[in-house]
Design a protein around this motif. Sequence first.
Motif, PDB file in Angstrom:
ATOM      1  N   ALA A 123      69.642  25.964  67.860  1.00 26.40           N
ATOM      2  CA  ALA A 123      70.412  27.210  67.753  1.00 26.40           C
ATOM      3  C   ALA A 123      69.854  28.333  68.615  1.00 26.40           C
ATOM      4  O   ALA A 123      70.499  29.370  68.790  1.00 26.40           O
ATOM      5  N   ALA A 124      68.642  28.149  69.164  1.00 29.43           N
ATOM      6  CA  ALA A 124      68.065  29.199  70.022  1.00 29.43           C
ATOM      7  C   ALA A 124      68.869  29.283  71.315  1.00 29.43           C
ATOM      8  O   ALA A 124      69.346  28.265  71.827  1.00 29.43           O
ATOM      9  N   PRO A 125      69.069  30.495  71.850  1.00 28.80           N
ATOM     10  CA  PRO A 125      69.833  30.619  73.099  1.00 28.80           C
ATOM     11  C   PRO A 125      69.137  29.909  74.258  1.00 28.80           C
ATOM     12  O   PRO A 125      67.906  29.900  74.327  1.00 28.80           O
ATOM     13  N   ASP A 126      69.939  29.335  75.156  1.00 29.09           N
ATOM     14  CA  ASP A 126      69.383  28.711  76.361  1.00 29.09           C
ATOM     15  C   ASP A 126      68.519  29.724  77.107  1.00 29.09           C
ATOM     16  O   ASP A 126      68.895  30.885  77.245  1.00 29.09           O
ATOM     17  N   GLY A 127      67.372  29.288  77.571  1.00 34.15           N
ATOM     18  CA  GLY A 127      66.492  30.157  78.347  1.00 34.15           C
ATOM     19  C   GLY A 127      65.646  31.097  77.514  1.00 34.15           C
ATOM     20  O   GLY A 127      64.752  31.772  78.036  1.00 34.15           O
ATOM     21  N   SER A 128      65.858  31.126  76.204  1.00 36.84           N
ATOM     22  CA  SER A 128      65.155  32.111  75.365  1.00 36.84           C
ATOM     23  C   SER A 128      63.681  31.795  75.159  1.00 36.84           C
ATOM     24  O   SER A 128      62.927  32.641  74.684  1.00 36.84           O
ATOM     25  N   LEU A 129      63.260  30.582  75.505  1.00 38.60           N
ATOM     26  CA  LEU A 129      61.852  30.217  75.266  1.00 38.60           C
ATOM     27  C   LEU A 129      61.044  30.182  76.558  1.00 38.60           C
ATOM     28  O   LEU A 129      59.982  29.566  76.614  1.00 38.60           O
ATOM     29  N   LYS A 130      61.528  30.841  77.571  1.00 37.89           N
ATOM     30  CA  LYS A 130      60.863  30.806  78.885  1.00 37.89           C
ATOM     31  C   LYS A 130      59.383  31.163  78.749  1.00 37.89           C
ATOM     32  O   LYS A 130      59.018  32.208  78.222  1.00 37.89           O
ATOM     33  N   GLY A 131      58.531  30.266  79.213  1.00 35.48           N
ATOM     34  CA  GLY A 131      57.084  30.519  79.183  1.00 35.48           C
ATOM     35  C   GLY A 131      56.441  30.333  77.825  1.00 35.48           C
ATOM     36  O   GLY A 131      55.246  30.564  77.671  1.00 35.48           O
ATOM     37  N   LYS A 132      57.212  29.928  76.831  1.00 35.37           N
ATOM     38  CA  LYS A 132      56.674  29.789  75.480  1.00 35.37           C
ATOM     39  C   LYS A 132      56.571  28.323  75.057  1.00 35.37           C
ATOM     40  O   LYS A 132      57.168  27.445  75.665  1.00 35.37           O
ATOM     41  N   VAL A 133      55.814  28.104  74.004  1.00 33.97           N
ATOM     42  CA  VAL A 133      55.698  26.764  73.429  1.00 33.97           C
ATOM     43  C   VAL A 133      56.535  26.736  72.153  1.00 33.97           C
ATOM     44  O   VAL A 133      56.317  27.544  71.243  1.00 33.97           O
ATOM     45  N   ALA A 134      57.496  25.826  72.108  1.00 39.78           N
ATOM     46  CA  ALA A 134      58.299  25.661  70.888  1.00 39.78           C
ATOM     47  C   ALA A 134      57.539  24.762  69.930  1.00 39.78           C
ATOM     48  O   ALA A 134      56.981  23.738  70.338  1.00 39.78           O
ATOM     49  N   PHE A 135      57.517  25.155  68.657  1.00 36.97           N
ATOM     50  CA  PHE A 135      56.952  24.280  67.628  1.00 36.97           C
ATOM     51  C   PHE A 135      58.057  23.929  66.646  1.00 36.97           C
ATOM     52  O   PHE A 135      58.701  24.819  66.083  1.00 36.97           O
ATOM     53  N   VAL A 136      58.263  22.634  66.422  1.00 38.68           N
ATOM     54  CA  VAL A 136      59.305  22.190  65.493  1.00 38.68           C
ATOM     55  C   VAL A 136      58.659  21.532  64.272  1.00 38.68           C
ATOM     56  O   VAL A 136      57.941  20.541  64.378  1.00 38.68           O
ATOM     57  N   ASP A 137      58.959  22.116  63.133  1.00 35.38           N
ATOM     58  CA  ASP A 137      58.457  21.626  61.849  1.00 35.38           C
ATOM     59  C   ASP A 137      59.535  20.738  61.211  1.00 35.38           C
ATOM     60  O   ASP A 137      60.663  20.633  61.718  1.00 35.38           O
ATOM     61  N   HIS A 138      59.198  20.079  60.137  1.00 30.38           N
ATOM     62  CA  HIS A 138      60.171  19.317  59.346  1.00 30.38           C
ATOM     63  C   HIS A 138      59.476  18.915  58.072  1.00 30.38           C
ATOM     64  O   HIS A 138      58.341  19.342  57.825  1.00 30.38           O
ATOM     65  N   ALA A 139      60.114  18.097  57.272  1.00 31.79           N
ATOM     66  CA  ALA A 139      59.588  17.852  55.924  1.00 31.79           C
ATOM     67  C   ALA A 139      59.677  16.391  55.519  1.00 31.79           C
ATOM     68  O   ALA A 139      60.006  16.068  54.394  1.00 31.79           O
ATOM     69  N   PHE A 140      59.348  15.498  56.450  1.00 28.92           N
ATOM     70  CA  PHE A 140      59.408  14.044  56.220  1.00 28.92           C
ATOM     71  C   PHE A 140      58.598  13.684  54.963  1.00 28.92           C
ATOM     72  O   PHE A 140      57.403  13.900  54.902  1.00 28.92           O
ATOM     73  N   ILE A 141      59.290  13.115  53.980  1.00 24.60           N
ATOM     74  CA  ILE A 141      58.643  12.662  52.752  1.00 24.60           C
ATOM     75  C   ILE A 141      58.697  11.141  52.711  1.00 24.60           C
ATOM     76  O   ILE A 141      59.715  10.527  53.052  1.00 24.60           O
ATOM     77  N   ALA A 142      57.592  10.546  52.301  1.00 22.99           N
ATOM     78  CA  ALA A 142      57.507   9.082  52.248  1.00 22.99           C
ATOM     79  C   ALA A 142      58.517   8.523  51.251  1.00 22.99           C
ATOM     80  O   ALA A 142      58.728   9.094  50.182  1.00 22.99           O
ATOM     81  N   SER A 143      59.130   7.414  51.597  1.00 22.98           N
ATOM     82  CA  SER A 143      60.012   6.729  50.650  1.00 22.98           C
ATOM     83  C   SER A 143      59.928   5.235  50.908  1.00 22.98           C
ATOM     84  O   SER A 143      59.507   4.804  51.980  1.00 22.98           O
ATOM     85  N   GLN A 144      60.338   4.452  49.918  1.00 23.80           N
ATOM     86  CA  GLN A 144      60.185   3.007  50.035  1.00 23.80           C
ATOM     87  C   GLN A 144      60.969   2.442  51.212  1.00 23.80           C
ATOM     88  O   GLN A 144      60.498   1.546  51.906  1.00 23.80           O
ATOM     89  N   ASP A 145      62.129   2.999  51.463  1.00 21.85           N
ATOM     90  CA  ASP A 145      62.944   2.457  52.556  1.00 21.85           C
ATOM     91  C   ASP A 145      62.666   3.145  53.895  1.00 21.85           C
ATOM     92  O   ASP A 145      63.280   2.805  54.898  1.00 21.85           O
ATOM     93  N   GLY A 146      61.761   4.127  53.901  1.00 20.74           N
ATOM     94  CA  GLY A 146      61.396   4.773  55.159  1.00 20.74           C
ATOM     95  C   GLY A 146      62.532   5.545  55.802  1.00 20.74           C
ATOM     96  O   GLY A 146      62.492   5.845  57.001  1.00 20.74           O
ATOM     97  N   ALA A 147      63.542   5.898  55.025  1.00 17.29           N
ATOM     98  CA  ALA A 147      64.755   6.495  55.593  1.00 17.29           C
ATOM     99  C   ALA A 147      64.484   7.805  56.322  1.00 17.29           C
ATOM    100  O   ALA A 147      65.193   8.154  57.266  1.00 17.29           O
ATOM    101  N   GLY A 148      63.463   8.518  55.915  1.00 16.25           N
ATOM    102  CA  GLY A 148      63.164   9.815  56.535  1.00 16.25           C
ATOM    103  C   GLY A 148      62.874   9.724  58.021  1.00 16.25           C
ATOM    104  O   GLY A 148      63.043  10.698  58.756  1.00 16.25           O
ATOM    105  N   TYR A 149      62.427   8.535  58.462  1.00 11.31           N
ATOM    106  CA  TYR A 149      62.094   8.373  59.880  1.00 11.31           C
ATOM    107  C   TYR A 149      63.315   8.565  60.769  1.00 11.31           C
ATOM    108  O   TYR A 149      63.181   8.960  61.921  1.00 11.31           O
ATOM    109  N   GLY A 150      64.494   8.297  60.238  1.00 10.99           N
ATOM    110  CA  GLY A 150      65.724   8.524  61.009  1.00 10.99           C
ATOM    111  C   GLY A 150      65.848   9.990  61.371  1.00 10.99           C
ATOM    112  O   GLY A 150      65.746  10.373  62.537  1.00 10.99           O
TER     113      GLY A 150
END
Lengths: 442, 442
Positions: A123-150
């Motif tokens: 959702a960030a505008p194109d070009g808005s991160l010029k010269g910056k490092v983007a960090f992407v977080d998430h919340a992968f939780i372990a499960s028996q079928d490993g579905a979170g990896y998708g």
Amino acid sequence: MPSLLALGAALAAVPALAAPAGGDALSIVTDLTTDIGQRMAGTPREAAARDWAVARLRALGFANVRVETFPIPGWQRGEEKAAITAPVPQKLAVTALGFSGATPPQGINAELVYFPTLEALKAAPDGSLKGKVAFVDHAFIASQDGAGYGIFGQPRRIGPVVAAQKGAAALLIRSAGTGHMRDPHTGYSTQPKGAPLPSGAVSIPDAELIARLAAKGQPLTVSLTLTPKDVGTLTSGNVIADLPGRDPKLAPILLGCHLDSWDLGTGAIDDGAGCAIITAAALQASQSGQLARGIRVLWAGTEETGGFGGAAYAKAHAGEPLGVVIESDSGADRVYASELTFADADKALAEKIAGELARMGITRGHDRAEGGEDVGFIAAQQKTAVIDLRQDATRYFDWHHTSDDTLDKIDPAQLQQNVDAFVAVLKVLGNYTGVIGAVKPE
Amino acid sequence: MPSLLALGAALAAVPALAAPAGGDALSIVTDLTTDIGQRMAGTPREAAARDWAVARLRALGFANVRVETFPIPGWQRGEEKAAITAPVPQKLAVTALGFSGATPPQGINAELVYFPTLEALKAAPDGSLKGKVAFVDHAFIASQDGAGYGIFGQPRRIGPVVAAQKGAAALLIRSAGTGHMRDPHTGYSTQPKGAPLPSGAVSIPDAELIARLAAKGQPLTVSLTLTPKDVGTLTSGNVIADLPGRDPKLAPILLGCHLDSWDLGTGAIDDGAGCAIITAAALQASQSGQLARGIRVLWAGTEETGGFGGAAYAKAHAGEPLGVVIESDSGADRVYASELTFADADKALAEKIAGELARMGITRGHDRAEGGEDVGFIAAQQKTAVIDLRQDATRYFDWHHTSDDTLDKIDPAQLQQNVDAFVAVLKVLGNYTGVIGAVKPE
């Protein structure tokens, strides 16, 4: 109650069924990880692993043991370091994603912009991160079928392309894993064509630290050095071996795994275990006599850096008779469910297999087998019947693609349960003398 | 059953007992690890941690918050890498032991000689390891009381001196830990005087790999680069803060922890948790009104690289009245037993404390409290009564002294149980107006 002596005599009368020495799953994966270790696709260590595999499979009595080579794109890890530099100095455990671009050798020091999800980055505008490092977080939780990896693997798979579009100088992600070790997870990434972005994953404890710092609202800066490189075209190879059946007219069973590993660990759970399981099972299923239907094992040469091994096999063996495919590539923890994708005409065969597995406590899923990178290409191409033996993935993504993919993570009892499940399936399939039909496309 | 409204009114009438903001244990250890992170003794980060501690303790209402500095020997980690080079290339996760000597900058490549135990190394003839790297294995198994750290910490503590005596060019040990992460454990080592030996620990998965390779009987070679250095005398400091009692004639209770950490992790379990526990407990015990007896908290400045903080405190405060000492320095997992070392005349007091702890399920041990590095010096010097609240150490040595000593390893519920146990003890001691006598030496 019979006397112990009488029982001993009865046992002595049973024909010896011992597996060939070195043919049990634990021996195979122990020796592969100890005598070879990491074996990244296209490297001299993968070549050494192939030589090792050919020798071992021959010693175990497989026929037609051979290598089929193919070209792959090469990429080599370099120096890797990262740290938060403001508002507080904090070291970060980092590793480059596969096919990451490089920073300058002296690294970069730049503002870090925190995105709680890949969607927020998108959702960030194109070009808005010029010269910056983007960090992407998430919340992968372990499960028996490993579905979170998708879903939670997506920041790794497509994050670099999205971040580059926003103008970022580099991408860091929370590792696509579930373990709370200080050990980042590498893995395949898609990169902007011709201009790969420096792309790294930090360990989960480090990602949580970044999230806590970001929540304070002060500007964050990060230093990052990643110096991997494109090393041109390399040669990888599939190792193929057969246990011929009594009736050569019956289309064989193809069992798949991959021999290559990421370079950080020793490829014990990914996928030394898989090769050990299918190989030990093929031997064990044939122990009390040759099966009617032949079994082929495919130790694919390149899975981690792209499914080149499975694709090369599909190309080289197009049109050959093929009864059914099964892959093992989700670690060494126990099989808890099956997926059985068969033609309607083979319903009774599928039910017999499900019945044998049910005796072991393995339930039947929704009959939507996926195959995997090693056998999925040929199965899709030939509409072959597919069986998945779903492994418990609760712990798998703790260690997947990290330096912690080592032998000690394998529970020998669970490893052997995998072998036993494959043996149950192979005995049904191997003694089935009907034609196994093509499946309908979905 | 009263209506919810009536219940709300009743609750509103209870005097506010909320801890000061930021005074709960989880907040303290979260902020210390996030805003400071690693704080190795004598470094600018330890100084930053002291400033942070002074500000936090003042904000929480402690009196006489002050720093008492002292000199310590400085040592700084350098480059660290190791690999098996024959019979098979295998990377090793390695870290230098505290006060390790350095290899040449380009490292060494030498024969590795495997010793299953420290005793086996001791039995080698003097001079027999000339030019070789000694590797010492062991079998530390996790236990609730952490007892294995005594015997299996010895290869780290005295291994360098023994290896040097045998002529070794360097020492590698299996980490003195129990975790199966690819994360080596550092820690204090005694070194040959004037000629420190390059001394490193490999992670447990790596140690197991070395053991498997050694068992094959082929010669092993290892490359090792460790470039730490002696950085001369540095300044460390104890942070001391008081909650005065109503009766200044009662000898105070001293609660100890250590503020410094190893440099690899962020010092969450060792010993941010301990400082958080004692501080939150002192505040919580005083919440419903000032206690009769004062409480002092000592956040000692140097424990990891030698017990200089506790020793400096004992020297600076020799002869001051002191009622009882209690330390928290075994992580953040729950208290399961107490050790109560009191004078015979104070048997009833000890029994009252044991009774309060029993209500929480905490058993009484053998009344052989040890104190620890932070409060043990002053207690020994003054024959002060000592209480140990034994923490479950089953997980502690998985992460101890590694980069994995991070906030996520703390279970907030277990952390708070520690606080509650300290509060139970402090309420008894803080309201006891008798003299607490000196204990007899053993």
